[in-house]
Design a protein around this motif. Sequence first.
Motif, PDB file in Angstrom:
ATOM      1  N   LEU A 168       4.969  66.153  22.265  1.00  0.00           N
ATOM      2  CA  LEU A 168       5.451  64.810  22.559  1.00  0.00           C
ATOM      3  C   LEU A 168       4.516  63.812  21.892  1.00  0.00           C
ATOM      4  N   ASN A 169       5.057  62.644  21.514  1.00  0.00           N
ATOM      5  CA  ASN A 169       4.178  61.600  20.994  1.00  0.00           C
ATOM      6  C   ASN A 169       3.570  60.818  22.151  1.00  0.00           C
ATOM      7  N   LYS A 170       2.816  59.775  21.851  1.00  0.00           N
ATOM      8  CA  LYS A 170       2.113  59.052  22.912  1.00  0.00           C
ATOM      9  C   LYS A 170       3.053  58.310  23.846  1.00  0.00           C
ATOM     10  N   TYR A 171       4.312  58.162  23.451  1.00  0.00           N
ATOM     11  CA  TYR A 171       5.313  57.528  24.318  1.00  0.00           C
ATOM     12  C   TYR A 171       6.127  58.572  25.079  1.00  0.00           C
ATOM     13  N   ARG A 172       5.670  59.842  25.026  1.00  0.00           N
ATOM     14  CA  ARG A 172       6.343  60.969  25.676  1.00  0.00           C
ATOM     15  C   ARG A 172       7.761  61.133  25.156  1.00  0.00           C
ATOM     16  N   GLU A 173       7.916  60.930  23.849  1.00  0.00           N
ATOM     17  CA  GLU A 173       9.166  61.178  23.150  1.00  0.00           C
ATOM     18  C   GLU A 173       8.988  62.388  22.245  1.00  0.00           C
ATOM     19  N   PRO A 174      10.081  63.120  21.945  1.00  0.00           N
ATOM     20  CA  PRO A 174       9.960  64.316  21.099  1.00  0.00           C
ATOM     21  C   PRO A 174       9.361  64.003  19.732  1.00  0.00           C
ATOM     22  N   ASP A 175       8.426  64.850  19.335  1.00  0.00           N
ATOM     23  CA  ASP A 175       7.838  64.766  17.999  1.00  0.00           C
ATOM     24  C   ASP A 175       8.241  66.030  17.245  1.00  0.00           C
ATOM     25  N   ILE A 176       9.290  65.923  16.441  1.00  0.00           N
ATOM     26  CA  ILE A 176       9.747  67.092  15.677  1.00  0.00           C
ATOM     27  C   ILE A 176       9.297  67.007  14.221  1.00  0.00           C
ATOM     28  N   SER A 177       8.234  66.257  13.993  1.00  0.00           N
ATOM     29  CA  SER A 177       7.748  66.084  12.622  1.00  0.00           C
ATOM     30  C   SER A 177       7.323  67.410  11.998  1.00  0.00           C
ATOM     31  N   PHE A 178       6.792  68.344  12.815  1.00  0.00           N
ATOM     32  CA  PHE A 178       6.381  69.636  12.266  1.00  0.00           C
ATOM     33  C   PHE A 178       7.602  70.437  11.811  1.00  0.00           C
ATOM     34  N   VAL A 179       8.688  70.355  12.592  1.00  0.00           N
ATOM     35  CA  VAL A 179       9.917  71.042  12.210  1.00  0.00           C
ATOM     36  C   VAL A 179      10.464  70.448  10.914  1.00  0.00           C
TER      37      VAL A 179
END
Length: 436
Positions: free
Chosen positions: A100-111
Amino acid sequence: MNACSSALVRLKSREALIGIVGLGYVGLPLMLRYNMIGYRVLGIDVDASKVDALNAGLSYIEHIPGSAITQARASGFEATLDFSRAAQCDALILCVPTPLNKYREPDISFVVSTIDSIRPYLREGQVVSLESTTYPGTTEEELLPRIQDAGLTVGEQIFLVYSPEREDPGNPDFRTQTIPKVIGGHTSQCLAVGVALYEQAIDQVVPVSSTRAAEMTKLLENIHRAVNIGLVNEMKIVADRMGIDIFEVVDAAATKPFGFTAYYPGPGLGGHCIPIDPFYLTWKAREYGLHTRFIELSGEVNRAMPEYVVGKLMDGLNERGKALKGCRVLVLGIAYKKNVDDMRESPSVEIMELIEAKGGMVAYSDPHVLVFPKMREHCFDLHSEPLTAANLASFDAVLLATDHACFDYELIRQHSRLLVDSRGKYRQPEAHIVKA
């Protein structure tokens, strides 16, 4: 022979080269399993230290012995930083983080960065499988268009599946082979190829109707746990106020042979799934105009537990005429669960930060984590403290955060001046023990 038939033949004959992208807690056991049953396996990662360690026959995960890596190397496994070698692979299994990012939103940047890195090297006949936990629709919305942009028809020339990982690091009762594998394909032919990929290595495969159903399955599994842990954590607070031992209550309730599953409270949620996965669904649900109140409420309860534990620590010190500010506190166990070295989302680390923020001086002891590792969001320049009678007695308080089996609990009980127990290891009331 068409691409589907060719892929099926290569996978079932074990002539296929399996590419594992991401060599962490999920990818490494999967690599070992495919290697063990005779497949050629290529590991791809962006971390040079991991690649170098594996090629030297070394393991960087505690429960995976170096001898297993050495044996895999001897039978043909190789790790590389070179994503162009994805072109050689018949199957590409993506096992990359989804935090999750700092806003607790999904971080799919690695995908996204991973599929972008392998896209130039995709070719006809390959199967691409995403194992990273994510929100329903990720495979169709992020992977599918990128693969199509490579000029390949999904379901005819190349095959796309989603099959969520179910690894439980350090669990002696289950291993990669014996954990059933859920698989969803973009098309029926994608599913057929995906089943052929996994049925060789996994005892039971569980096909579902779509990648979205498979993505939702993983979320339900972990939301189920997060909600029930939130419930028992809230009941712990109520029981404590009423002078009732919640661990005794759970043990008693667990004797019911039907309709009850025992979940035990703790200092908060940790690991790569349970603290994160619910927020993937709540975020995606908002796109459909839905507010997942039940899931979010359990998340609020679980996220509040480190503060509750530190509050109980402060209460215990206050009763002894001390403030937390200026006191030395030893945290026992900084891995997210017992008997592993996995630090991901560990509530122990948040407890340590809260203690420091309130003026306390923090140290830790964890035989599974001898040096505090580099983490994306946390930084302590600390080494694990030895657990001796003299060292325990030198701290104003000892806080049990992770109940590793190797701890000498009687030594801890005897020599701690104040012992804050967040794991229910000490059931008998004692003047110097605070239940948290």
